[in-house]
Design an enzyme around this catalytic site. Structure first.
Site, PDB file in Angstrom:
ATOM      1  N   HIS A  55      30.491  38.977  68.694  1.00  0.00           N
ATOM      2  CA  HIS A  55      30.419  40.049  67.687  1.00  0.00           C
ATOM      3  C   HIS A  55      29.659  39.580  66.437  1.00  0.00           C
ATOM      4  O   HIS A  55      28.667  40.186  66.030  1.00  0.00           O
ATOM      5  CB  HIS A  55      31.832  40.505  67.315  1.00  0.00           C
ATOM      6  CG  HIS A  55      31.860  41.605  66.286  1.00  0.00           C
ATOM      7  ND1 HIS A  55      31.998  42.927  66.619  1.00  0.00           N
ATOM      8  CD2 HIS A  55      31.744  41.568  64.933  1.00  0.00           C
ATOM      9  CE1 HIS A  55      31.964  43.669  65.516  1.00  0.00           C
ATOM     10  NE2 HIS A  55      31.815  42.866  64.473  1.00  0.00           N
ATOM     11  N   GLU A  56      30.117  38.480  65.864  1.00  0.00           N
ATOM     12  CA  GLU A  56      29.458  37.966  64.647  1.00  0.00           C
ATOM     13  C   GLU A  56      28.038  37.506  64.989  1.00  0.00           C
ATOM     14  O   GLU A  56      27.130  37.625  64.175  1.00  0.00           O
ATOM     15  CB  GLU A  56      30.259  36.825  64.022  1.00  0.00           C
ATOM     16  CG  GLU A  56      31.712  37.184  63.634  1.00  0.00           C
ATOM     17  CD  GLU A  56      31.849  38.425  62.782  1.00  0.00           C
ATOM     18  OE1 GLU A  56      30.916  38.746  62.010  1.00  0.00           O
ATOM     19  OE2 GLU A  56      32.899  39.100  62.903  1.00  0.00           O
ATOM     20  N   HIS A  72      25.818  40.421  64.628  1.00  0.00           N
ATOM     21  CA  HIS A  72      25.455  40.628  63.207  1.00  0.00           C
ATOM     22  C   HIS A  72      24.374  39.627  62.795  1.00  0.00           C
ATOM     23  O   HIS A  72      23.410  39.974  62.115  1.00  0.00           O
ATOM     24  CB  HIS A  72      26.680  40.411  62.310  1.00  0.00           C
ATOM     25  CG  HIS A  72      27.664  41.537  62.301  1.00  0.00           C
ATOM     26  ND1 HIS A  72      27.312  42.833  61.986  1.00  0.00           N
ATOM     27  CD2 HIS A  72      29.013  41.567  62.537  1.00  0.00           C
ATOM     28  CE1 HIS A  72      28.414  43.610  62.035  1.00  0.00           C
ATOM     29  NE2 HIS A  72      29.448  42.864  62.373  1.00  0.00           N
ATOM     30  N   GLU A 119      27.249  47.466  62.529  1.00  0.00           N
ATOM     31  CA  GLU A 119      28.296  47.471  63.570  1.00  0.00           C
ATOM     32  C   GLU A 119      27.731  47.902  64.922  1.00  0.00           C
ATOM     33  O   GLU A 119      28.226  47.475  65.961  1.00  0.00           O
ATOM     34  CB  GLU A 119      29.455  48.383  63.166  1.00  0.00           C
ATOM     35  CG  GLU A 119      30.402  47.754  62.159  1.00  0.00           C
ATOM     36  CD  GLU A 119      31.048  46.456  62.645  1.00  0.00           C
ATOM     37  OE1 GLU A 119      31.609  46.433  63.750  1.00  0.00           O
ATOM     38  OE2 GLU A 119      30.985  45.466  61.894  1.00  0.00           O
TER      39      GLU A 119
HETATM   40 ZN    ZN Z   1      31.471  43.539  62.483  1.00  0.00          ZN
END
Ligand code: ZN
Length: 498
Positions: free
Chosen positions: A264-265, A268, A294
């Site tokens: 997830h990170e 980003h 997101e």
């Molecule tokens: Zn996030």
């Protein structure tokens, strides 16, 4: 004033803002990673001064004058400078609309609120948090009026987080989600659940760290430009497109936790690292909005990371690092386990299928609080009622209910819907990606380069050169939430044999 001089001033101001932001970020990062535990005071003082200096720069009449001059000469500006003037001008207008004394009082209130919220959550006592929350709601209603007196207050706040998004847009979006997801969740609930007990065997942290290193290679995150640290709550922090940091949290009895927070990170970070360097040190650097950000993190985490082809690709490495723990587990078992869907109480632990219902509860409450149709004292009761209605679960106490998230204590009202929008945008990007190229063949070999190249071209490279709505249009076309519900229906039909 000469045009060249004005442009020079514009560049100068943006570099200063970049420096102040970098200093604040470095202090923050230090505080949550390596700083000894009783050292927060000095950093708090320094951060306060830095915030004050940034506020001074933004509200300096000389900056307003420069921007006004450049706005008059818009026709002579190239696209890069025109966008800088647009974005910085907007930020300056929004910030100067709030009287300085209210701005400072609000900063102090959110500082206090964070502390009160922590204590209230610890002893699960909403009454402790209530007076502060009342003040926060009051301020935000007032700020909404400053931001845009022509809009409904909640629309004005939503617009601050995701430009162009309002209650009409979200109302249509959430109506589609509700009509499609509630029956789907019901159908899933009627089926037997896959075994996920092996995810909770003992996974030594050192092996998990090695696994994170491997995942960063799979995501093509160059360690010379992207560091990984360990914090209680994982996050991504960007200094420049050459310097991005992510963090994760290792749980000995939950191998999926760090696995998916790194992806997830990492999503980003992928976005931040792919922004065109020409916008560096300007207000156009970095991802364009929370919702679009997101969409990227969730794309990597859920759409890619929780797909069977991807899990098959990374499973040999997992079995090498966790040979005992996964000896009797297949890639397909693992895929089923990490996609187990079940209504639950805590948003950040929710699965991909039920996640948006958690957001809808918060949306309904914020909308009513800011709209003035719900009193703060009635938040716990409304929260519990909506959890029962949407997710069918009983909330045992406020710590597992309306006190679970930090957003309101930080003064963020209108932020939550971005999470749901991001998930939906990602699904529509997948639909377009699949129409243009073979997505799953390379992913099944652990090769994400084509996926990343597509996202870079459609989303990442622009930074804030385009508006959030333009980026969504560029990558998704006209927003269609059924792309998201279709994606979930297909995925869970396969997983649960519906
Ligand atoms: Zn996030």
């Amino acid at each position: 004033m000469e045009l060249q001089e004005a442009l020079h001033r514009l560049e100068d101001v943006q570099r200063k803002l970049f420096a102040y932001n970098s200093a604040a970020n470095a202090l923050y990062l230090d505080g949550v990673t390596v700083a000894p535990k009783d050292t927060a005071e000095g950093r708090g003082v320094a951060l306060g001064v830095l915030a004050g200096e940034r506020h001074k720069i933004m509200t300096d009449p000389a900056l307003a004058e420069t921007l006004a001059f450049l706005e008059q000469h818009k026709g002579e500006l190239d696209r890069l400078h025109a966008r800088q003037v647009e974005e910085l001008g907007r930020s300056v207008r929004q910030i100067t609309r709030i009287p300085a004394e209210e701005f400072m009082a609000y900063a102090m209130l959110t500082n206090e609120a964070d502390d009160v919220w922590h204590r209230a959550k610890e002893c699960s006592d909403f009454e402790l948090f209530r007076p502060v929350l009342e003040k926060l709601v009051e301020y935000n209603r007032k700020f909404a009026e400053y931001y845009d007196p022509d809009k409904a207050p909640y629309d004005a706040l939503l617009n601050e987080y995701e430009r162009g998004v309002d209650m009409a847009y979200l109302g249509d979006f959430f109506a589609v989600l509700r009509s499609k997801l509630v029956p789907l969740i019901k159908a899933v609930g009627a089926k037997p659940q896959p075994d996920d007990s092996f995810l909770h065997r003992t996974y030594p942290v050192q092996a998990q760290r090695e696994f994170s290193d491997y995942l960063m290679r799979v995501l093509d995150l160059d360690r010379a430009h992207c560091g990984i640290g360990e914090t209680e709550h994982p996050f991504t922090l960007n200094f420049t497109s050459q310097d991005v940091r992510i963090t994760t949290n290792y749980k000995v009895n939950d191998v999926a936790s760090s696995l998916y927070s790194v992806i997830h990170e990492g999503g980003h970070a992928r976005y931040e690292l792919d922004v065109d360097p020409q916008v560096e040190y300007t207000c156009l650097a970095g991802g364009v909005s929370m919702g679009v950000h997101e969409s990227q993190s969730r794309f990597y985490e859920n759409i890619i990371g929780r797909s069977l082809p991807f899990i098959k690709a990374i499973f040999p490495k997992m079995q090498e690092l966790f040979s005992e723990q996964l000896a009797d587990v297949t890639a397909e078992d693992f895929w089923r386990a990490v996609n187990r869907a079940e209504p639950s109480l805590i948003r950040i632990e929710a699965d991909e299928l039920t996640y948006c219902l958690h957001i809808m509860v918060r949306y309904e409450i914020e909308k009513a609080l800011i709209g003035g149709t719900l009193e703060v004292k009635d938040v716990p009761e409304t929260w519990n009622r909506l959890y029962k209605e949407y997710l069918g679960v009983d909330v045992p106490d406020d710590a597992h209910g309306c006190l679970q998230d930090s957003h309101w204590s930080g003064g963020s009202f209108g932020y939550f819907p971005s999470y749901a929008l991001g998930s939906a945008y990602g699904a529509q990007m997948l639909r377009n990606m699949e129409a243009e190229m073979d997505v799953w063949g390379p992913v099944g070999r652990g090769d994400l380069s084509a996926v990343t190249a597509w996202l870079k071209e459609k989303v990442h490279k622009y930074g804030c050169l385009k508006t959030p709505a333009e980026i969504v249009q560029n990558a998704c076309g006209d927003f269609d939430p059924t792309a998201y519900t279709d994606y979930l229906t297909k995925k869970y039909t396969e997983l649960y044999g519906l």
